[in-house]
Scaffold this motif. Structure first.
Motif, PDB file in Angstrom:
ATOM      1  N   LEU A   1       0.832  -1.194   0.000  1.00  0.00           N
ATOM      2  CA  LEU A   1       0.000   0.000   0.000  1.00  0.00           C
ATOM      3  C   LEU A   1       0.868   1.246   0.000  1.00  0.00           C
ATOM      4  CD1 LEU A   1      -2.563  -1.075   2.736  1.00  0.00           C
ATOM      5  CD2 LEU A   1      -2.878  -1.130   0.273  1.00  0.00           C
ATOM      6  N   PRO A   2       0.373   2.352  -0.565  1.00  0.00           N
ATOM      7  CA  PRO A   2       1.114   3.606  -0.509  1.00  0.00           C
ATOM      8  C   PRO A   2       1.240   4.104   0.937  1.00  0.00           C
ATOM      9  CG  PRO A   2      -0.735   3.761  -2.041  1.00  0.00           C
ATOM     10  CD  PRO A   2      -0.850   2.454  -1.330  1.00  0.00           C
ATOM     11  N   LYS A   3       2.295   4.888   1.212  1.00  0.00           N
ATOM     12  CA  LYS A   3       2.528   5.411   2.561  1.00  0.00           C
ATOM     13  C   LYS A   3       1.326   6.193   3.076  1.00  0.00           C
ATOM     14  CE  LYS A   3       7.536   5.997   2.569  1.00  0.00           C
ATOM     15  NZ  LYS A   3       8.626   6.979   2.689  1.00  0.00           N
ATOM     16  N   LYS A   4       0.744   7.030   2.217  1.00  0.00           N
ATOM     17  CA  LYS A   4      -0.380   7.878   2.636  1.00  0.00           C
ATOM     18  C   LYS A   4      -1.563   7.001   3.078  1.00  0.00           C
ATOM     19  CE  LYS A   4      -2.768  11.942   2.124  1.00  0.00           C
ATOM     20  NZ  LYS A   4      -2.456  13.304   2.285  1.00  0.00           N
ATOM     21  N   LEU A   5      -1.827   5.940   2.346  1.00  0.00           N
ATOM     22  CA  LEU A   5      -2.927   5.042   2.696  1.00  0.00           C
ATOM     23  C   LEU A   5      -2.629   4.319   4.000  1.00  0.00           C
ATOM     24  CD1 LEU A   5      -5.667   4.027   1.847  1.00  0.00           C
ATOM     25  CD2 LEU A   5      -4.563   2.333   0.423  1.00  0.00           C
ATOM     26  N   LYS A   6      -1.368   3.923   4.198  1.00  0.00           N
ATOM     27  CA  LYS A   6      -0.990   3.303   5.465  1.00  0.00           C
ATOM     28  C   LYS A   6      -1.180   4.281   6.620  1.00  0.00           C
ATOM     29  CE  LYS A   6       2.477   0.140   3.612  1.00  0.00           C
ATOM     30  NZ  LYS A   6       3.915  -0.181   3.611  1.00  0.00           N
TER      31      LYS A   6
ATOM     32  N   LYS B   1      -4.835   4.494   7.407  1.00  0.00           N
ATOM     33  CA  LYS B   1      -5.285   3.278   8.079  1.00  0.00           C
ATOM     34  C   LYS B   1      -4.695   3.146   9.479  1.00  0.00           C
ATOM     35  CE  LYS B   1      -5.394  -0.559   5.767  1.00  0.00           C
ATOM     36  NZ  LYS B   1      -5.037  -1.699   4.924  1.00  0.00           N
ATOM     37  N   GLY B   2      -3.633   3.920   9.756  1.00  0.00           N
ATOM     38  CA  GLY B   2      -2.980   3.825  11.054  1.00  0.00           C
ATOM     39  C   GLY B   2      -1.988   2.684  11.146  1.00  0.00           C
ATOM     40  N   THR B   3      -1.511   2.205  10.000  1.00  0.00           N
ATOM     41  CA  THR B   3      -0.590   1.068   9.997  1.00  0.00           C
ATOM     42  C   THR B   3       0.801   1.433   9.493  1.00  0.00           C
ATOM     43  OG1 THR B   3      -1.310   0.412   7.781  1.00  0.00           O
ATOM     44  CG2 THR B   3      -2.462  -0.596   9.657  1.00  0.00           C
ATOM     45  N   LEU B   4       1.089   2.716   9.341  1.00  0.00           N
ATOM     46  CA  LEU B   4       2.391   3.146   8.832  1.00  0.00           C
ATOM     47  C   LEU B   4       3.464   2.920   9.885  1.00  0.00           C
ATOM     48  CD1 LEU B   4       4.098   4.497   6.626  1.00  0.00           C
ATOM     49  CD2 LEU B   4       3.571   6.683   7.701  1.00  0.00           C
ATOM     50  N   ARG B   5       4.488   2.192   9.502  1.00  0.00           N
ATOM     51  CA  ARG B   5       5.655   1.966  10.358  1.00  0.00           C
ATOM     52  C   ARG B   5       6.879   2.424   9.589  1.00  0.00           C
ATOM     53  NH1 ARG B   5       4.928  -3.991  12.943  1.00  0.00           N
ATOM     54  NH2 ARG B   5       3.895  -3.286  14.847  1.00  0.00           N
TER      55      ARG B   5
END
Length: 156
Positions: A7-12, A15-19
């Motif tokens: 997934l793209p960073k912005k979408l992560k 979603k609250g899943t960006l690490r």
């Protein structure tokens, strides 16, 4: 199996899943659009309708990127083609009576059936990439609106 689709960073982030530790240091950055682009001039009525709905939806959540415009155009074209094929099928029917070279009558599947199925298949595939399907939407949680001083002054 190759695993889940990246997934793209912005979408992560949405979603609250960006690490950040799991992201590439030099990953490709895409250009978020600051305005909704005009649709291609050759779009018909249905394609224009889909373009307006899709671009507004993606723009309003900050997921409309210049790099995605070509795929979005394809999505709109497939939606239009699917409708055209359905209208032809409604008029002509799915099964047609044909006559072979020997003069004998036989039944055949209308070519518009295959066209509609292929357009629907491509449309569904692209809709999932943009988050337009019900299943894709359940995987996106929108960010909560942050209260700020201006909001408090205007809305109490």
């Amino acid at each position: 199996m190759r695993g889940p689709q990246k997934l793209p960073k912005k979408l992560k982030a949405i979603k609250g899943t960006l690490r950040p530790c799991r992201e590439l240091e030099r990953s490709m950055e895409v250009n978020e659009l600051d305005a909704i682009p005009k649709p291609p001039k050759d779009f018909d009525k249905k394609a224009l309708e889909v373009w307006d709905i899709s671009t507004k939806a993606l723009f309003n959540i900050g997921l409309l990127y210049g790099e995605d415009i070509q795929k979005l155009e394809q999505y709109c074209r497939y939606c239009s083609l699917s409708l055209k094929a359905k209208l032809k099928l409604d008029k002509e029917g799915i099964i047609l009576k044909e006559i072979n070279q020997g003069g004998h009558e036989y039944h055949a599947k209308n070519k518009w059936w295959s066209i509609m199925l292929e357009a629907d298949k491509q449309m569904i595939k692209l809709s999932q990439e943009f988050g337009f399907s019900p299943a894709a939407r359940t995987k996106i949680s929108m960010p909560t609106k942050q209260d700020n001083d201006l909001d408090k002054q205007m809305f109490g």
